[in-house]
Design an enzyme around this catalytic site. Structure first.
Site, PDB file in Angstrom:
ATOM      1  N   TYR A  55     -13.618  16.454  -2.637  1.00 63.83           N
ATOM      2  CA  TYR A  55     -13.783  15.262  -3.362  1.00 63.83           C
ATOM      3  C   TYR A  55     -14.925  15.313  -4.391  1.00 63.83           C
ATOM      4  CZ  TYR A  55      -9.703  13.221  -1.134  1.00 63.83           C
ATOM      5  OH  TYR A  55      -8.977  13.176  -0.118  1.00 63.83           O
ATOM      6  N   LEU A 210       0.983   3.833  -4.164  1.00 61.39           N
ATOM      7  CA  LEU A 210       2.199   4.301  -6.147  1.00 61.39           C
ATOM      8  C   LEU A 210       2.892   5.432  -6.577  1.00 61.39           C
ATOM      9  CD1 LEU A 210      -0.002   1.051  -6.906  1.00 61.39           C
ATOM     10  CD2 LEU A 210       2.349   0.783  -6.477  1.00 61.39           C
ATOM     11  N   ALA A 211       3.175   6.724  -5.879  1.00 61.25           N
ATOM     12  CA  ALA A 211       3.347   7.664  -6.716  1.00 61.25           C
ATOM     13  C   ALA A 211       2.555   8.325  -7.709  1.00 61.25           C
ATOM     14  CB  ALA A 211       5.091   7.498  -6.479  1.00 61.25           C
ATOM     15  N   GLY A 212       1.200   7.576  -7.465  1.00 63.09           N
ATOM     16  CA  GLY A 212       0.059   8.369  -8.417  1.00 63.09           C
ATOM     17  C   GLY A 212       0.557   7.496  -9.754  1.00 63.09           C
ATOM     18  N   GLY A 213       0.623   6.156  -9.425  1.00 63.47           N
ATOM     19  CA  GLY A 213       1.409   5.577 -10.673  1.00 63.47           C
ATOM     20  C   GLY A 213       2.327   5.988 -11.541  1.00 63.47           C
TER      21      GLY A 213
END
Length: 290
Positions: A55, A210-213
């Site tokens: 990261y 949230l599934a990447g938005g």
């Protein structure tokens, strides 16, 4: 937000975890932003933070370590995760995996150095490594636990068989599997990963809740239909789409990993822990996405 045991032998963690996979290095500004996010999380009852050596190419851990050094909170009041195993070639074109003894031992030492701490509460293998010697990998994990540098071990993105293989070489428990799970990708339910993790008396960590938005902003038909269903059911609980989607995961017994930099989204995810969907509503949502 209450604290729950991640497994029958692992530490107590907050019902939601904050993860830093979306953060990049922008110098001192990043330290200030991370400190603000930590303080918000602690205010909301989120005391568990998820890192990895990749990261921000390790820089995110360095920023977090600077904040630990300021002693604005007690180290024993937070739960720290870190991971290793995913690497990128020098040109960035090839993603590969390394869970060799040398890489594990070095990664633990480097994460501790960057985070300015003496121990990690949980150290996870970020991905299964097809070229690994499972006995060597298990031995390295046992070694970092025996040394006191790591309290517990976990895995991420492992299939049931990969999880079982590593566990067969270990005398210490794997306390969790950090998997992708959301209402746009429920494969972990269908392929048995959720059941297997629970069989080990553990709680799964769900990344990309949230599934990447996509759940909030997707333009495809499935996303649009899902938002309408979440909005309809959420009104029964005085909850918005985001809160209802995260509550669906929590009601399944998973611990969502929040990665947003937005204060409102962090607050929405934290407040989802108070929403208890009825069985009928939970299954109505699930049947729609299936």
């Amino acid at each position: 937000m209450k604290k729950v045991s991640i497994s029958d032998s692992g530490p107590k963690v907050s019902e939601a975890v904050y993860g830093f996979w979306r953060w990049t290095d922008e110098g001192a500004q990043t330290t200030a932003q991370i400190e603000k996010t930590i303080n918000l999380c602690l205010e909301l009852g989120i005391n568990t933070f998820d890192h990895a050596d990749i990261y921000g190419d390790g820089k995110v851990e360095e920023h977090f370590g600077k904040i630990i050094q300021t002693k604005s909170f007690k180290r024993e009041d937070i739960v720290l995760f870190s991971k290793c195993g995913i690497k990128h070639s020098a040109n960035g074109y090839v993603r590969y995996y390394d869970t060799s003894r040398e890489h594990i031992l070095n990664s633990v030492d480097e994460s501790l150095k960057r985070l300015k701490t003496d121990y990690l509460d949980i150290f996870l293998l970020h991905h299964s490594d097809s070229l690994a010697d499972p006995e060597e990998t298990a031995g390295a994990l046992a070694e970092v636990v025996k040394s006191g540098k790591v309290k517990h071990i976990g895995v991420a993105n492992f299939s049931v068989f990969q999880h079982q293989l590593l566990a067969s070489y270990l005398r210490i428990p794997i306390v969790t599997n950090h998997i992708e799970l959301n209402l746009m990708n429920t494969s972990a339910i269908e392929d048995g990963r959720i059941d297997f993790i629970k069989q080990q008396f553990s709680k799964p960590l769900a990344w990309a809740p949230l599934a990447g938005g996509q759940i909030l902003n997707g333009k495809d038909e499935k996303s649009i239909r899902l938002r309408a269903k979440l909005d309809q059911i959420g009104k029964k609980y005085d909850a918005n789409v985001e809160q209802t989607a995260v509550a669906w995961l929590m009601n399944l017994g998973t611990l969502p990993i929040i990665g947003s930099l937005s204060e409102s989204r962090i607050r929405n995810a934290a407040s989802a822990s108070d929403i208890k969907l009825s069985r009928e509503d939970w299954y109505e949502i699930y049947q729609m996405v299936r």
